[in-house]
Design an enzyme around this catalytic site. Structure first.
Site, mmCIF file in Angstrom:
data_model
loop_
_atom_site.group_PDB
_atom_site.id
_atom_site.type_symbol
_atom_site.label_atom_id
_atom_site.label_comp_id
_atom_site.label_asym_id
_atom_site.label_seq_id
_atom_site.Cartn_x
_atom_site.Cartn_y
_atom_site.Cartn_z
ATOM 1 N N ASP A 58 0.871 -1.168 0.000
ATOM 2 C CA ASP A 58 0.000 0.000 0.000
ATOM 3 C C ASP A 58 0.915 1.227 0.000
ATOM 4 O O ASP A 58 1.790 1.342 0.849
ATOM 5 C CB ASP A 58 -0.866 -0.037 1.257
ATOM 6 C CG ASP A 58 -1.893 1.061 1.259
ATOM 7 O OD1 ASP A 58 -2.923 0.893 0.593
ATOM 8 O OD2 ASP A 58 -1.656 2.088 1.902
ATOM 9 N N GLU B 44 7.805 17.804 -21.503
ATOM 10 C CA GLU B 44 6.601 17.157 -22.055
ATOM 11 C C GLU B 44 5.654 18.228 -22.581
ATOM 12 O O GLU B 44 5.025 18.073 -23.627
ATOM 13 C CB GLU B 44 5.905 16.317 -20.973
ATOM 14 C CG GLU B 44 4.737 15.467 -21.478
ATOM 15 C CD GLU B 44 3.378 16.152 -21.424
ATOM 16 O OE1 GLU B 44 2.416 15.575 -21.933
ATOM 17 O OE2 GLU B 44 3.275 17.285 -20.901
HETATM 18 ZN ZN LIG Z 1 0.799 16.557 -18.152
#
Ligand SMILES: [Zn+2]
Length: 315
Positions: free
Chosen positions: A41, A169
């Site tokens: 977890d 990105e």
């Molecule tokens: Zn993004």
């Protein structure tokens, strides 16, 4: 947190075995069949601590962590230090985009079959208009906490694990494309799976799974069905994140997403909660994409799903 699907299967299997034994004999632990290593977890507090640190970095560097800005390099340095301390072999890969130096961070967990690489990644850059905590501090923090969980568990998977944080990105998948293009053909074919996490804590969340590689998709769906959370196929960000260069190179890809500027429908609000008629992330690419722009439940579930897939696909 509920038990993972595989852990639950083991429990019910053990109960069934015990019921088959006559006279209330105790099941012999040594006779338990081998099973996959259970994924841990992932602590939400750990993931949120990383988000607070990314927020502080943005605040100290003009309010963003964008490509070519000091907040981006500070984000890379911060994450690299944590991975180095946890026993990773880290590499910073430089490239140039729009006249400025960009950086990818690659972290390899020593061991595993180098011919079978399982990779998980997320973009670490924000847009210049905000600190980028959901986009994409959320994916970056979950991948980091998963990598740290691998170290804490001293996990020894059969396959080789590699984690990545991509630069630029937001300028058009520049960092991940640079990485894929620089890989030798043989190294590309050694990557058996690339898992992408770009926005997984949206404040009015949906639960979207990429429908790319069937085995990866099935793994994520299995995790969410174990929680009783319905999922939908991801369509909003299709081809708009760092899995795209991997997919183009023939690498099996998959990933998770909680929604960006699209509007949550009434049907989606009925099954997931939240507000119909409102964007999944009203602060997408805005200055209000701060630590306040996160749904903790979505971040928690998705972070656990990252770890589940990393464990299940690498054993
Ligand atoms: Zn993004």
């Amino acid at each position: 947190m509920k038990l993972s699907v595989s852990a639950r299967a083991v429990v019910s299997g053990a109960v069934a075995t015990a019921m088959l034994l006559a006279g209330g004999a105790v099941a012999d632990a040594a006779s338990t069949p081998p099973r996959p290593a259970a994924a841990p977890d992932i602590p939400l507090a750990g993931v949120k601590a990383h988000l607070s640190q990314l927020q502080s970095i943005a605040t100290a560097n003009g309010g963003n962590r964008a490509h070519g800005r000091p907040g981006y390099k500070a984000s890379i340095d911060h994450i690299k230090a944590k991975l180095d301390a946890a026993g990773y072999t880290t590499t910073v890969q430089q490239f140039t985009a729009s006249g400025r130096t960009g950086y990818n961070l690659i972290a390899d967990w020593p061991g595993g079959d180098a011919n079978q690489v399982v990779m998980a990644g997320s973009h670490l850059d924000s847009v210049s208009s905000g600190p980028g905590i959901n986009d994409n501090g959320s994916g970056s923090a979950a991948v980091l906490e998963t990598a740290l969980a691998v170290s804490r568990a001293q996990y020894k998977p059969a396959k080789h694990l590699r984690f990545a944080w991509w630069g630029a990105e937001e300028l058009g998948l520049v960092g991940s494309r640079h990485y894929v293009n620089r890989l030798a053909t043989g190294d590309r074919s050694r990557i058996g799976a690339y898992l992408n996490f770009d926005m997984i804590g949206s404040p009015n969340p949906g639960y979207f799974v990429y429908d790319d590689d069937p085995a990866i998709e099935k793994t994520f769906k299995e995790y969410f069905s174990g929680l009783g959370v319905p999922t939908e196929i991801e369509t909003e960000g299709d081809g708009r994140s760092d899995h795209a260069p991997f997919k183009s190179a023939g690498v099996p890809v998959g990933g998770l997403f909680t929604g960006a500027s699209r509007t949550k429908t009434a049907a989606q609000a009925a099954k997931w909660g939240g507000t119909a008629g409102r964007a999944f992330d009203r602060c997408y690419h805005s200055s209000c994409d701060t630590t306040a722009n996160i749904d903790d439940t979505a971040l928690d579930r998705n972070s656990d799903a990252v770890a589940y897939a990393v464990w299940e696909l690498s054993e």
